[in-house]
Design an enzyme around this catalytic site. Structure first.
Site, PDB file in Angstrom:
ATOM      1  N   LYS C  77       0.854  -1.199   0.000  1.00 18.57           N
ATOM      2  CA  LYS C  77       0.000   0.000   0.000  1.00 18.57           C
ATOM      3  C   LYS C  77       0.884   1.242   0.000  1.00 18.57           C
ATOM      4  O   LYS C  77       1.901   1.282   0.711  1.00 18.57           O
ATOM      5  CB  LYS C  77      -0.885  -0.038   1.249  1.00 18.57           C
ATOM      6  CG  LYS C  77      -1.961   1.043   1.328  1.00 18.57           C
ATOM      7  CD  LYS C  77      -2.780   0.883   2.615  1.00 18.57           C
ATOM      8  CE  LYS C  77      -3.909   1.909   2.716  1.00 18.57           C
ATOM      9  NZ  LYS C  77      -4.698   1.754   3.970  1.00 18.57           N
ATOM     10  N   SER C 156      -9.813   1.612   3.079  1.00 15.43           N
ATOM     11  CA  SER C 156      -8.966   2.402   2.201  1.00 15.43           C
ATOM     12  C   SER C 156      -7.931   1.589   1.421  1.00 15.43           C
ATOM     13  O   SER C 156      -7.434   2.044   0.419  1.00 15.43           O
ATOM     14  CB  SER C 156      -8.227   3.454   3.027  1.00 15.43           C
ATOM     15  OG  SER C 156      -7.314   2.813   3.913  1.00 15.43           O
ATOM     16  N   SER C 180      -9.998  -0.552   7.336  1.00  9.56           N
ATOM     17  CA  SER C 180      -9.398  -0.391   6.007  1.00  9.56           C
ATOM     18  C   SER C 180      -8.688  -1.618   5.451  1.00  9.56           C
ATOM     19  O   SER C 180      -8.293  -1.632   4.297  1.00  9.56           O
ATOM     20  CB  SER C 180      -8.409   0.780   6.010  1.00  9.56           C
ATOM     21  OG  SER C 180      -9.109   1.987   5.983  1.00  9.56           O
TER      22      SER C 180
END
Lengths: 96, 489, 491
Positions: C77, C156, C180
């Site tokens: 990420k 997210s 997330s």
């Protein structure tokens, strides 16, 4: 109305965020909805409840004050600087 | 003797105004590294050097506390007779400024590491006053903004950003500028004794803000103003005197004091409003979630308390009792560790009062003139001791000793060498002095007769003549005795 | 091995060790795969050159020098700082920012031999539940059938969840603040684990809400999750909030089943309006556990409904300070428009550099901390948070694990909820309470919705009990046998 546009402007000034008139309107509406939604928290009895300050129960680790620390390589310090002169970061002139 | 002590007040035509002062002192803690990062704490010329990631606020960096800084704060708290809080919390103080790399300062707001202490200040030779300290907390210093390097840009240097500071806040217990100056002097002396801050105000490792208000006796507290930028004790005192007088003038003119931050202008000696900020500060303090509460054990506090040196107040009492010094001398000698050490060496097997006197009158004078500290004195205590011994053995007079002292200070030579080289040894040999006295009396019959007819004042004239003849090297008491004996004959 | 990219990590490691496959071949296969996934906008930066270089080094290593994750390609990420790479947290304010250092978690994985093959898109600063606030455009769920109606991968960590769904890496990294990792895992049909707060170092992870942020892995299955997590956690002196508590061996009892374990079913999670297919899945989970010998116990977590508003006070408050460093002075974006003075520079830089949702949360966060409102909002929320923690503490006195659905819906269409922030926030209704309490939790795929989209089950464990958490998840996983694949055609 919990907050009006004046308050939104004030918060935006505190947070240093430039907002358009349109954004002020939208955020005022959003914030009102969100704050209204938060009102239900008032139902919770929190008398004699200590607020959470940290959720881990560790002892705070303390570093040694050793003099042979490894510093950031000099060329990396200003690597990403948007504006610089020599070894300095620079910003528009501040008048005290 | 000193008269009864009264704090200074501002007097006007009709009224007398009291002054109320509280001081906030920022003291840079002596450490190698910063409070929450591995950046160097030392002063350095190159900008933005020896930094850690956190010092330029890089994303993803986290604060890790420096144990030394914590120990230093505990030590200082103990020296200030304060409570060491076994649990303290770090908060974020939020505001934007380019020299604040994170957009917040890590500080302590509700739960400081130290609270409720006091220090005693001397307000006369016989009286002390207790000034209460509200708190001492740990926080990060800011970086430096340089406004004078370019016409359109401010330069930012993060070398100082994150250096450990102690903010020491007094209660508004100070009643005039002299007390304020006294307090800061005493506080600085304590910090230096415990070696937690070098106390250097010119270099900014000790900084002071003053909160000043005035009121008529027995009236409620007035509105206060905060004066910033006080970089010496002298300026602190000047600024408070000016500010208090200004506030009285404003109030007596029928106007109100506006609570504000003011800057002291060292050139004009006046305080002036800081350029008004576009918005009032709202620091939005909240506990820093990157850190845990700082918990201290009794043992740690105890261990640190064992490392405390003798502090100025105890030292002063010891100097009074052990050496019989005057209150004034004891205070001056005890204000600085270097001076105390010097004094203790110098007074060893000598007259302590004489030793104190020489340090305060002669040595301090020369050190001040040359801008040196007692630790860098060209004359060390042993050498000065030898000079005092020569006086006490009547080998040289006090007057000559001062000459020799001057020479020692400039050349670094020993007293004996200077005396030898310049032939300054005192003449105490009675035979030699008798010869000189005989010669003078025989060629000054008129004065001899005056003496014998009862004008004893003329004795001084004879002594003067002898001293002139011997270039001041004759022992005055021997001279006196010989002249009287000869004139009586 | 023909479909090595779909194999378990331990089998991939075996295949490499047995020289059935070289690391370079493996990396090249993944590169080809990732390139085919471009239309889903999962990736923020491809790090192929470095990955191939690392692969060659790995292949050149002697057998005895091989590291436990030698040559395993992973996706990270874009919230983790990786040295020398662009690291932007999908924000324009950090566009082109090159991280001059490495996060502890990615460093640990590199030290274990893993190879970062790409960085993945996400919601800007991890603020979102649909990966639709990314500065590089919306991230699209690989389960999307009709590209005219693209599905969100959740958020997210949408890019990292999506890339696992499409088998574009052996495992991927996410961060979880209020859900997330778990919610996108549910939307993408993969396993997503959020360990106990303090397990993974936050050093080098761009902060959203410091008291909540935790790193965790996305994997194809629970066993892979155990392996990935084992190499991610560490006590780190660079992060004062990491725990010294030793991580239990996640493999030791992984396959020991759930017989005798007590599983709590919180009645407060049975909320009005959740689709029956989600309730059905929840029931299915209960039945499986019961069948395997676990005891199902009804529990009460009375303050559950206050978790979301509490979270939306605390997280934005922390964020408002965490994001104050993005001021155009030291790095990152500075407004290109004219500004008269420093203040204008700040306001324009931040006004232009941050996206709509980030600004919304910064405004909320600033408001709840501001003078006059602090006690009523922030302080009160931290007290309610204590209540929520107490609820869990009480529950875990009687039980070992909690079973709930992961999210109140399946993957929705991009844009469906963007107009109403609160409806978007409600996505996290099942994940936020355990986040506030710092508890370990995971999502594993449980079923397909009527629309043919994955649905996840959430397990919540007690503090530091990741071993039990994974053991429970493994048992359910073996029974459910979720074998569905996204409709990627011949990709």
């Amino acid at each position: 109305m919990l907050i009006d546009e004046k308050i939104t402007r004030k918060i935006a000034t505190l947070a240093k965020i430039d907002l358009s008139e349109q954004e002020i309107k939208e955020y005022t509406k959003d914030l009102n909805n969100i704050l209204k939604w938060m009102e239900e928290l008032k139902e919770v009895d929190v008398s004699n409840i200590k607020p959470v300050t940290s959720i881990t129960e560790n002892k705070l680790y303390e570093r040694d004050d050793i003099s042979h620390a490894i510093y950031v390589e000099q060329e990396k310090v200003l690597l990403n600087a948007p504006d610089k002169v020599g070894d300095y970061f620079t910003v528009p002139k501040v008048i005290e | 003797m000193m008269s009864e002590y009264n704090a200074k007040k501002i007097k006007s035509a009709n009224d007398e105004w009291e002054i109320i002062i509280g001081l906030e002192v920022h003291a840079q803690i002596i450490t190698n590294l910063k409070l929450f990062s591995n950046g160097a704490a030392e002063f350095r010329k190159e900008a933005n050097h020896k930094l850690d990631l956190l010092d330029i606020g890089l994303p993803g960096t986290l604060p890790v506390i420096n144990r030394m800084a914590v120990d230093q704060a505990i030590k200082t708290g103990l020296a200030l007779n304060a409570t060491i809080n076994k649990r303290s919390i770090f908060d974020r103080k939020n505001y934007f400024y380019p020299d604040l790399p994170l957009g917040y300062q890590i500080s302590q707001f509700k739960d400081p590491i130290v609270s409720e202490g006091f220090i005693n200040i001397d307000i006369s030779d016989s009286k002390t006053k207790t000034i209460k300290i509200e708190r001492l907390h740990l926080e990060q210093d800011a970086g430096k903004s340089l406004h004078d390097q370019s016409p359109d840009k401010t330069f930012i240097d993060y070398n100082r950003a994150g250096v450990a500071l102690m903010e020491i806040v007094s209660y508004p217990d100070l009643s005039d500028w002299e007390e304020a100056g006294n307090y800061l002097t005493k506080l600085r002396s304590i910090l230096r004794f415990v070696n937690t801050c070098d106390g250097n105000m010119e270099e900014g490792s000790l900084r002071c803000d003053a909160n000043v208000s005035v009121r008529k006796p027995n009236e409620p507290l007035g509105t206060r103003c905060e004066i910033k930028n006080l970089n010496s004790i002298k300026n602190l005192m000047k600024a408070i005197e000016y500010e208090a007088t200004r506030q009285v003038t404003v109030l007596e003119g029928g106007n109100k004091i506006i609570q504000e931050t003011r800057l002291f202008d060292t050139n004009s000696g006046k305080t002036k409003t800081m350029r008004s900020k576009e918005e009032a500060h709202d620091y939005r303090y909240f506990p820093d979630p990157d850190l845990l509460p700082l918990e201290l054990t009794d043992k740690r506090i105890e261990d640190i308390s064992k490392t405390l040196p003798e502090l100025p107040d105890d030292l002063k009492i010891r100097l009074l009792n052990q050496y019989g010094l005057s209150a004034y001398d004891a205070r001056v000698i005890s204000s600085d560790q270097g001076t105390t050490e010097y004094f203790e060496v110098l007074s060893n097997n000598r007259d302590a009062k004489q030793a104190a006197n020489w340090i305060i009158t002669n040595l301090f004078g020369k050190l001040n003139d040359s801008g040196k500290s007692i630790k860098d004195s060209p004359i060390d205590a042993k050498e000065l001791g030898k000079l005092l011994d020569l006086i006490n053995k009547q080998i040289i007079s006090n007057k000559i000793a001062k000459e020799v002292f001057e020479e020692m200070f400039t050349s670094g030579k020993s007293a004996a060498t200077i005396i030898e080289k310049k032939g300054l040894k005192q003449i105490s040999n009675t035979d030699e002095i008798e010869g000189i006295v005989d010669k003078i009396i025989s060629s000054n019959e008129k004065q001899k007769k005056q003496y014998q007819s009862g004008n004893t004042k003329v004795l001084g004239w004879f002594v003067g003549q002898v001293m002139k003849e011997t270039k001041g090297q004759a022992n005055p008491s021997v001279v006196n005795k010989v002249i009287i004996d000869k004139l009586k004959k | 091995m023909t479909n090595i990219m779909n194999a378990d990590i331990k089998n991939i490691i075996k295949a490499i060790a047995n020289k059935e496959y070289s690391v370079e071949e493996l990396v090249n296969d993944f590169i080809k795969k990732i390139d085919k996934l471009d239309k889903f906008n999962l990736v923020s930066e491809k790090l192929y050159d470095e990955a191939i270089l690392q692969a060659k080094k790995a292949d050149a290593k002697k057998k005895e020098d091989r590291l436990p994750l030698e040559g395993i390609p992973i996706a990270v990420k874009d919230i983790f700082c990786t040295e020398g790479n662009k690291t932007s947290a999908s924000s324009n304010i950090l566009k082109n920012f090159k991280a001059p250092y490495e996060s502890t978690v990615t460093q640990s994985l590199k030290n274990a031999g893993a190879i970062i093959i790409c960085k993945t898109n996400m919601d800007e600063f991890a603020m979102g539940s649909a990966s639709d606030t990314c500065n590089l455009g919306n991230v699209i769920n690989p389960w999307t059938k009709d590209f005219s109606k693209p599905l969100t991968p959740g958020g997210s960590s949408g890019g990292s969840a999506g890339i696992m769904a499409a088998s574009g890496a052996c495992f991927s990294l996410g961060t979880d603040t209020g859900g997330s990792i778990r919610q996108p895992a549910s939307f993408c049909g993969v396993v997503g684990i959020k360990p106990t707060y303090g397990r993974c170092s936050r050093f080098g992870i761009i902060a959203f809400a410091s008291s909540l942020d935790q790193a965790g892995p996305f994997t194809k299955n629970v066993e892979d999750g155990a392996l990935a997590l084992t190499h991610m956690v560490s006590y780190d002196k660079k992060d004062s909030t990491t725990s010294m508590e030793k991580m239990p061996d996640l493999f030791k009892n992984l396959k020991n089943g759930v017989r005798g374990l007590k599983i709590g079913i919180p009645k407060q999670y049975d909320i009005e309006g959740i689709p029956s297919e989600i309730k059905d899945l929840w029931n299915k989970g209960k039945k499986i556990l019961e069948k395997l010998g676990a005891e199902i116990i009804d529990i009460s977590l009375p303050h559950t409904k206050y978790a979301l508003p509490t979270y939306y006070i605390i997280a934005p408050a922390e964020a408002s300070a965490n994001l104050a460093r993005y001021d155009g002075v030291k790095y990152g974006y500075r407004s290109k428009n004219k500004f008269e003075d420093l203040n204008e520079m700040y306001c324009k830089t931040r006004g232009e550099g941050f996206g709509k949702e980030v600004k919304r949360r910064l405004l909320i966060g600033t408001y709840v901390l501001s003078s006059g409102y602090y006690d009523a909002y922030y302080l009160h929320a931290q007290k309610v948070r204590r209540r929520i923690i107490e609820d869990f503490d009480n529950a875990f006195n009687k039980i070992d694990l909690i079973l709930t659905p992961t999210a109140p819906s399946d993957a929705f269409m991009i844009g469906e909820k963007t107009e109403d922030p609160i409806s978007m926030y409600l996505n996290d209704i099942f994940t936020v309470p355990s986040s506030l309490a710092g508890l370990p939790a995971l999502s594993l795929p449980g079923a397909m919705s009527d629309n043919g989209r994955p649905l996840g089950l959430q397990l919540i464990g007690n503090t530091f009990c990741e071993d039990l958490l994974l053991r429970g998840a493994y048992a359910i996983e073996q029974e459910i046998c979720f074998k569905n694949e996204p409709p990627l055609g011949n990709l």
